[in-house]
Design an enzyme around this catalytic site. Structure first.
Site, PDB file in Angstrom:
ATOM      1  N   LYS A 105       0.861  -1.191   0.000  1.00 58.75           N
ATOM      2  CA  LYS A 105       0.000   0.000   0.000  1.00 58.75           C
ATOM      3  C   LYS A 105       0.889   1.229   0.000  1.00 58.75           C
ATOM      4  CE  LYS A 105      -4.510   0.705   0.225  1.00 58.75           C
ATOM      5  NZ  LYS A 105      -5.522  -0.225  -0.273  1.00 58.75           N
ATOM      6  N   ASP A 145      -6.950   4.136  -4.784  1.00 60.66           N
ATOM      7  CA  ASP A 145      -7.577   3.945  -3.473  1.00 60.66           C
ATOM      8  C   ASP A 145      -8.237   5.285  -3.146  1.00 60.66           C
ATOM      9  OD1 ASP A 145      -7.695   1.949  -1.103  1.00 60.66           O
ATOM     10  OD2 ASP A 145      -7.115   3.805  -0.131  1.00 60.66           O
TER      11      ASP A 145
END
Ligand code: NAD
Length: 416
Positions: A105, A145
């Protein structure tokens, strides 16, 4: 939102699965740590000529099952601890749906709403250049995201390609279709959520048409979920919200109208015919299904008891804290955890990556059919495991996913 540490939550979740799986402490120590953590402080020229230094991160948790994969988030709350948790959740998500990726991430600590389009572009390109040594189509593949989108991915792809000297579409997923993106990727997270919910309603013997739903968050995941649940499952969406607050209409919201209203005014609030409510009120509404699809840590020990939905399905990553998990489970509320419920996004990202590597593209209906198969089968495995083990769905999902990752680690062994 609660101020608990998301990384500690992620570690506790792995530890409880590891205990159930009787894993040794050495293996657990690998699983609870990230493999690599990159922190970058990088300068960007602002529109007024000044220089500003931004802090960005890329955390790579585990690549035993394949290249790292995970989104990029732009938000003021982005931190190393948050990235660690989100990277770890990606590892379990990919293992759970059986796609050959590990977890990663990234993000930049910034308020994207305060940046102009050209500032966002310069920030993204410089961040992508800084990430270049650690990403790549066989190394680590970013995706959108919160507060990043197909345009952000196009800039990352272009900056990375300029750096290596040729076009590399497979370095990111969630691209526009004209740049090698996949049909159906944009709504895939919500479509996958819909497949899981369809199966959960069937298991609970509830008819979608007779069920009501409240959705927190009206971005990519929330708005597409509200639309699909209404248009394809026939559910009545009685409340939605965004960062400014929510709206409620017990006779059902017209999601197209809500989208048009948000497009025109910047907010879902003040829709004629609906009542304004707060985000806290939305969570506690009388409804069949609650879909948290904004940010993390919104269902806590303080409000879990007041949640009236009989099903909670996590569109967002990490919306429920462990203590709240326990409260919901004990009162018979079925919670479909993030690692399963929102895995449709990374599944379609995998489809996009496969298409890019082959330079061959599938139709929307092929993508949707494959997505349905993957999500329905993953839901079935988690439900069966939770019934067999006598646990909640999150613990069952973790046990399945952690076991997959550990098997891959054991087969590969420890180098040298
Ligand atoms: P997005 O930026 O498109 O939308 C975020 C939404 O949340 C916006 O409507 C925003 O107004 C709302 N929001 C922000 N703060 C809020 C608050 N305090 N209260 C209520 N609403 C608030 O982001 P997204 O891509 O839809 O992601 C939402 C969540 O889903 C994140 O947790 C993300 O990690 C997760 N997720 C996204 C994907 C994907 O494919 N985009 C995949 C898996 C998981």
């Amino acid at each position: 939102m609660s101020s608990s540490n998301p990384y500690q939550v992620a570690v506790d979740q792995v530890r409880s699965a590891a205990t159930a799986l009787k894993l040794d402490e050495g293996t657990v120590n690998i699983l609870v740590r990230s493999r690599r953590e990159l922190v970058i402080n990088f300068p960007v020229k602002m529109d007024d000529g000044s220089l500003r230094v931004f802090t960005g991160y890329r955390v790579q948790h585990n690549n035993a099952r394949g290249p790292y994969k995970g989104g990029v988030r732009y938000h003021p709350s982005v931190s190393l601890e948050e990235m660690r948790a989100l990277a770890m959740w990606m590892t379990w998500k990919c293992a759970l749906v059986g796609i050959p990726f590990g977890g990663a991430k990234g993000g930049v600590m910034c308020d994207p709403k305060q940046l102009s389009r050209s500032e966002l572009e310069r920030m993204t390109r410089r961040f992508a250049w800084e990430l270049s040594p650690v990403i790549g189509p066989h190394v680590d593949i970013p995706a959108p995201d919160a507060y990043t989108n197909a345009q952000t991915m196009s800039w990352i792809m272009d900056a990375y390609s300029a750096n290596v000297g040729h076009s590399v579409p497979a370095v990111v997923t969630g691209k526009p279709v004209s740049l090698g993106g996949s049909e159906g990727r944009e709504e895939a997270t919500s479509r996958g959520l819909m497949h899981c919910l369809r199966e959960a309603l069937r298991y609970r013997k509830l008819s979608p048409q007779g069920s009501t739903v409240s959705v927190q968050g009206f971005g990519n995941v929330g708005s597409n979920a509200a639309r699909l649940l209404r248009d394809e499952l026939g559910m009545k969406v009685i409340a939605v919200s965004d960062s400014t607050g929510g709206i409620y209409d017990p006779s059902g919201l017209d999601i197209k109208k809500v989208s048009e209203h948000k497009e025109a005014t910047g907010s879902v609030r003040d829709l004629p015919s609906a009542t304004n409510i707060t985000n806290e009120e939305l969570l506690e509404l009388e409804c069949t299904v609650l879909v948290p699809a904004a940010l993390g840590e919104v269902i806590t020990e303080h409000n879990a008891d007041d949640i009236k939905a009989s099903l909670v399905i996590e569109g967002a990553n990490g919306p429920t804290l462990p203590e709240a998990d326990r409260i919901l489970y004990e009162k018979g509320c079925m919670l479909i955890p993030d690692v399963l419920a929102n895995a449709g996004g990374v599944t379609a990202s995998y489809f996009e990556w496969v298409q890019d590597l082959q330079y061959q593209f599938w139709t929307r209906s092929e993508v949707n059919q494959r997505l349905d198969r993957t999500m329905t089968s993953a839901f079935g495995r988690v439900l069966t495991s939770s019934l067999n083990e006598g646990t909640d769905m999150r613990t069952a999902a973790y046990m399945l996913a952690v076991r997959e990752v550990v098997t891959a680690m054991e087969l590969r062994g420890i180098y040298p």
